[in-house]
Design a protein around this motif. Sequence first.
Motif, PDB file in Angstrom:
ATOM      1  N   GLU A 133     -10.435   1.103   4.670  1.00 57.09           N
ATOM      2  CA  GLU A 133      -9.484   1.262   5.565  1.00 57.09           C
ATOM      3  C   GLU A 133      -8.093   0.844   4.896  1.00 57.09           C
ATOM      4  O   GLU A 133      -7.010   1.889   4.852  1.00 57.09           O
ATOM      5  CB  GLU A 133      -9.661   0.239   6.766  1.00 57.09           C
ATOM      6  N   SER A 134      -7.860  -0.101   4.033  1.00 54.82           N
ATOM      7  CA  SER A 134      -6.460  -0.446   3.461  1.00 54.82           C
ATOM      8  C   SER A 134      -6.302   0.356   2.373  1.00 54.82           C
ATOM      9  O   SER A 134      -4.953   0.064   1.713  1.00 54.82           O
ATOM     10  CB  SER A 134      -6.343  -1.776   3.260  1.00 54.82           C
ATOM     11  N   ILE A 135      -7.120   0.745   1.677  1.00 53.42           N
ATOM     12  CA  ILE A 135      -7.080   1.705   0.335  1.00 53.42           C
ATOM     13  C   ILE A 135      -7.035   3.295   0.514  1.00 53.42           C
ATOM     14  O   ILE A 135      -7.522   3.881  -0.355  1.00 53.42           O
ATOM     15  CB  ILE A 135      -7.631   1.090  -0.641  1.00 53.42           C
ATOM     16  N   LYS A 136      -6.887   3.746   1.716  1.00 53.41           N
ATOM     17  CA  LYS A 136      -7.158   5.105   2.005  1.00 53.41           C
ATOM     18  C   LYS A 136      -5.966   6.052   1.379  1.00 53.41           C
ATOM     19  O   LYS A 136      -4.782   6.075   1.772  1.00 53.41           O
ATOM     20  CB  LYS A 136      -7.073   5.353   3.704  1.00 53.41           C
ATOM     21  N   ILE A 137      -6.166   6.517   0.259  1.00 59.22           N
ATOM     22  CA  ILE A 137      -5.416   7.434  -0.410  1.00 59.22           C
ATOM     23  C   ILE A 137      -6.161   8.795  -0.569  1.00 59.22           C
ATOM     24  O   ILE A 137      -7.316   8.827  -0.753  1.00 59.22           O
ATOM     25  CB  ILE A 137      -5.163   6.851  -1.548  1.00 59.22           C
ATOM     26  N   GLN A 138      -5.615   9.893  -0.341  1.00 59.32           N
ATOM     27  CA  GLN A 138      -6.146  11.139  -0.371  1.00 59.32           C
ATOM     28  C   GLN A 138      -6.999  11.299  -1.736  1.00 59.32           C
ATOM     29  O   GLN A 138      -6.581  11.102  -2.648  1.00 59.32           O
ATOM     30  CB  GLN A 138      -5.041  12.225  -0.379  1.00 59.32           C
ATOM     31  N   LYS A 139      -8.503  11.584  -1.673  1.00 64.67           N
ATOM     32  CA  LYS A 139      -9.162  11.815  -2.575  1.00 64.67           C
ATOM     33  C   LYS A 139      -9.476  10.754  -3.617  1.00 64.67           C
ATOM     34  O   LYS A 139      -9.261  10.857  -5.023  1.00 64.67           O
ATOM     35  CB  LYS A 139      -8.800  13.004  -3.426  1.00 64.67           C
ATOM     36  N   GLN A 140      -9.153   9.609  -3.097  1.00 63.61           N
ATOM     37  CA  GLN A 140      -9.463   8.489  -4.123  1.00 63.61           C
ATOM     38  C   GLN A 140     -10.791   7.664  -3.614  1.00 63.61           C
ATOM     39  O   GLN A 140     -11.254   7.333  -2.526  1.00 63.61           O
ATOM     40  CB  GLN A 140      -8.256   7.452  -3.669  1.00 63.61           C
ATOM     41  N   THR A 141     -11.467   7.570  -4.797  1.00 66.46           N
ATOM     42  CA  THR A 141     -12.696   6.544  -4.450  1.00 66.46           C
ATOM     43  C   THR A 141     -11.946   5.230  -5.277  1.00 66.46           C
ATOM     44  O   THR A 141     -11.637   5.113  -6.299  1.00 66.46           O
ATOM     45  CB  THR A 141     -13.933   7.132  -5.439  1.00 66.46           C
ATOM     46  N   VAL A 142     -12.509   3.922  -4.539  1.00 68.40           N
ATOM     47  CA  VAL A 142     -12.282   2.760  -5.363  1.00 68.40           C
ATOM     48  C   VAL A 142     -13.688   2.118  -5.593  1.00 68.40           C
ATOM     49  O   VAL A 142     -14.541   2.335  -5.072  1.00 68.40           O
ATOM     50  CB  VAL A 142     -11.368   1.931  -4.391  1.00 68.40           C
ATOM     51  N   CYS A 191       3.198   6.193   7.862  1.00 72.00           N
ATOM     52  CA  CYS A 191       2.912   7.666   8.082  1.00 72.00           C
ATOM     53  C   CYS A 191       2.620   8.312   6.776  1.00 72.00           C
ATOM     54  O   CYS A 191       1.911   9.374   6.642  1.00 72.00           O
ATOM     55  CB  CYS A 191       4.100   8.188   8.867  1.00 72.00           C
ATOM     56  N   GLU A 192       3.605   7.912   5.870  1.00 71.97           N
ATOM     57  CA  GLU A 192       3.361   8.920   4.635  1.00 71.97           C
ATOM     58  C   GLU A 192       1.779   8.459   4.109  1.00 71.97           C
ATOM     59  O   GLU A 192       1.421   9.626   3.603  1.00 71.97           O
ATOM     60  CB  GLU A 192       4.592   8.299   3.487  1.00 71.97           C
ATOM     61  N   SER A 193       1.541   7.516   4.022  1.00 71.46           N
ATOM     62  CA  SER A 193       0.348   7.194   3.487  1.00 71.46           C
ATOM     63  C   SER A 193      -1.059   7.805   4.062  1.00 71.46           C
ATOM     64  O   SER A 193      -1.891   8.324   3.628  1.00 71.46           O
ATOM     65  CB  SER A 193      -0.151   5.529   3.420  1.00 71.46           C
ATOM     66  N   LEU A 194      -0.624   8.018   5.547  1.00 68.66           N
ATOM     67  CA  LEU A 194      -1.763   8.218   6.422  1.00 68.66           C
ATOM     68  C   LEU A 194      -1.829   9.917   6.473  1.00 68.66           C
ATOM     69  O   LEU A 194      -3.184  10.448   6.261  1.00 68.66           O
ATOM     70  CB  LEU A 194      -1.265   8.054   7.774  1.00 68.66           C
ATOM     71  N   THR A 218       0.779  -1.047   0.010  1.00 71.36           N
ATOM     72  CA  THR A 218      -0.054  -0.024  -0.059  1.00 71.36           C
ATOM     73  C   THR A 218       0.952   1.299   0.115  1.00 71.36           C
ATOM     74  O   THR A 218       0.318   2.220  -0.756  1.00 71.36           O
ATOM     75  CB  THR A 218      -1.082   0.135   1.133  1.00 71.36           C
ATOM     76  N   GLY A 219       2.015   1.312   0.779  1.00 68.84           N
ATOM     77  CA  GLY A 219       2.781   2.467   0.949  1.00 68.84           C
ATOM     78  C   GLY A 219       3.173   2.835  -0.433  1.00 68.84           C
ATOM     79  O   GLY A 219       3.077   4.003  -0.983  1.00 68.84           O
ATOM     80  N   PRO A 220       4.003   2.027  -1.314  1.00 70.12           N
ATOM     81  CA  PRO A 220       4.426   2.374  -2.605  1.00 70.12           C
ATOM     82  C   PRO A 220       3.380   2.722  -3.541  1.00 70.12           C
ATOM     83  O   PRO A 220       3.641   3.499  -4.275  1.00 70.12           O
ATOM     84  CB  PRO A 220       5.125   1.025  -3.063  1.00 70.12           C
ATOM     85  N   ILE A 221       2.333   2.047  -3.608  1.00 69.87           N
ATOM     86  CA  ILE A 221       1.190   2.299  -4.347  1.00 69.87           C
ATOM     87  C   ILE A 221       0.616   3.888  -4.048  1.00 69.87           C
ATOM     88  O   ILE A 221       0.402   4.628  -4.866  1.00 69.87           O
ATOM     89  CB  ILE A 221       0.090   1.375  -4.147  1.00 69.87           C
ATOM     90  N   THR A 222       0.460   4.105  -2.704  1.00 71.29           N
ATOM     91  CA  THR A 222       0.039   5.366  -2.451  1.00 71.29           C
ATOM     92  C   THR A 222       0.899   6.262  -3.002  1.00 71.29           C
ATOM     93  O   THR A 222       0.454   7.565  -3.454  1.00 71.29           O
ATOM     94  CB  THR A 222      -0.127   5.567  -0.973  1.00 71.29           C
ATOM     95  N   ARG A 223       2.133   6.135  -2.742  1.00 73.82           N
ATOM     96  CA  ARG A 223       3.257   7.075  -2.982  1.00 73.82           C
ATOM     97  C   ARG A 223       3.024   7.658  -4.642  1.00 73.82           C
ATOM     98  O   ARG A 223       3.101   8.533  -4.952  1.00 73.82           O
ATOM     99  CB  ARG A 223       4.636   6.508  -2.673  1.00 73.82           C
ATOM    100  N   THR A 224       2.995   6.205  -5.496  1.00 72.37           N
ATOM    101  CA  THR A 224       2.832   6.664  -6.834  1.00 72.37           C
ATOM    102  C   THR A 224       1.735   7.313  -7.342  1.00 72.37           C
ATOM    103  O   THR A 224       1.574   8.380  -8.049  1.00 72.37           O
ATOM    104  CB  THR A 224       2.931   5.310  -7.328  1.00 72.37           C
ATOM    105  N   LEU A 225       0.679   6.947  -6.454  1.00 73.52           N
ATOM    106  CA  LEU A 225      -0.532   7.607  -6.903  1.00 73.52           C
ATOM    107  C   LEU A 225      -0.773   9.122  -6.332  1.00 73.52           C
ATOM    108  O   LEU A 225      -1.049  10.227  -7.179  1.00 73.52           O
ATOM    109  CB  LEU A 225      -1.873   7.031  -6.474  1.00 73.52           C
ATOM    110  N   ASN A 226       0.198   9.325  -5.193  1.00 81.27           N
ATOM    111  CA  ASN A 226       0.109  10.876  -4.779  1.00 81.27           C
ATOM    112  C   ASN A 226       0.882  11.764  -5.871  1.00 81.27           C
ATOM    113  O   ASN A 226       0.985  12.611  -5.919  1.00 81.27           O
ATOM    114  CB  ASN A 226       0.583  10.824  -3.252  1.00 81.27           C
TER     115      ASN A 226
END
Length: 573
Positions: free
Chosen positions: A308-317, A525-528, A267-275
Amino acid sequence: MIGLWCKICNTETPKAECDICGVKTETEMPVEVCWCDNCKTPVIKEANAIDKNSCPLCGETTRHLGADLRPVFPEERLLIEIILGKPLEYLNKTVWVVNNRYFIDGQLKVLTSTKFEKANIPEVVEQISLYKTQNSYDMFNESIKTFISANKRRLEYLESEAFAFINSSVKKYPIENVVISFSGGKDSTVTADLVTRALSNPSIVHIFGDTTLEFPLTMEYAKRFRVDNPLTIFKTAKNKDQDFFKVCEDIGPPARMMRWCCYMFKTGPITRTLNNMYKNENILTFYGIRKCESAARSKYKRIEDDAESIKIQKQTVASPIFFWKDIDIWLYILGENIDFNDAYRLGYDRVGCWCCPNNSIRAQFLSKIYMPEQSEKWREFLIDFAKKIGKPDPEVYVDTGKWKARQGGNGVESAQDVKIKFTNCTTENNAKIYRLNKPITDEFINMFIPFGEVKNELGRKLIDEKIIVDIKTKIPIISIQPFEQDGYENAVKIATMNVKKHDDLQRMIGYQIRKYNACRKCLKCESLCKFGAITINADLYKIDSQKCKRCKMCVTAKYLEGGCMMDKFLKTK
Ligand code: SF4
Ligand code: SF4
Ligand SMILES: [Zn+2]
Ligand SMILES: [Zn+2]
């Protein structure tokens, strides 16, 4: 329990009428798998279908087989024949399976996990290579042809329903902001294909999460996927800073309740890539999440902006295959003749990280056969670890899977890092002296950004004091000064002032101390942080004072228990 479904709002509800739009809800159409003994094929039927008991091909009466089923490819078929001591016995029979219940021409044969545990691996490997050349896909291909024609209507229904869902979900998003999460597993394969077809657009962004712990076959499939879909925008999200085995040495291997690797490598790397790609824009991500996969997942809605596990800013899944069964997934893959991960041919029923503590005994068995070196290396690592933490019977601990139930950091040296050690200052009110496991640096002072603004010039130079002021009032609230304390390798004195609730603030400060002492750069933390204020790289945890909105999520137990995930993974009793 069968949930009810509003097709207009794409939401689940227990009520007969949708709360949002008032339209009558529908049951999500439970299906069952029936079997035609004449055609030797499974037939997927809606539970309330009038023609439920007749085969669409020959008209004969079908019988109920179960709730789900998946095909057994010839590679897996040969393997189970070998385990049963009858190589090639079922070469001309149809073979399907659900969990450990194999159906051979429709006749049940249960293969318990003991059979896998007891099998002699070198012998099995030898037999596979002996019989491989005589194995064939002829019967399999025939039976799949029959399966597809018997379930033509089901496939048409699944596709048209999914297409409608996809098209209605994307309405509010520019096409560049539509993303497909691609793992290399069957569910994301189907999701990617459905979305690409529904939107008639071959250039949708695919994010491939490479955990660095993928099956070699998954990597091969991802590579083929890129070659076969040259127009697709294919991004790989990967944590290049960390080495899985090194982290295991440090904080212990992951266990079922302690999957630190999910944040660090997935999740960390995916969130980072999306952000990085989308900053603050709204995005819609299609995931291949299915309701039937696990109890936790069944709580999700088909379209969700708060999972919960896919909480990324302004993301809808959104998941087009939310209600699909395994058999539906295979009907689509085989019916549409699309490429898929070869690991499924070998008998894996899910593909994720090869060393995941959630893998079944069967999957572990398969890995011993098909990736012997990694499996052996992992087993040896686990045994060494068991010795290190003082298990009396390290081999048993590993081979019986007890390592998967490990909780906390008992026996692990790093566990010291998460203990917050402090003493109350005897001369000053609201001041505590904390133990640090390394000297005070700028990175340490930076951990106080969530509380306010760092004002170095306000501190007393002589004692090297730093002051944090409230962001609005500019009044000093925290004083930080290096300290000497017996028994602490490094210490810091932290006093709070001009606040109503000193204890609350000190508790949050404690969380930051824990982060400083224990951070393993798990990326949580970065994802949070919703505001992108926290960046983590190989050797630095940094909070950007300009970006930080002082929302305090990163220092609140509700969002980050203990202030750092390592507390959960390293806590000792
Ligand atoms: S979570 Fe909130 S307090 Fe923490 S760094 Fe991000 S914006 Fe600042
Ligand atoms: S402080 Fe803890 S939770 Fe945050 S990134 Fe570091 S290890 Fe993960
Ligand atoms: Zn509705
Ligand atoms: Zn039939």
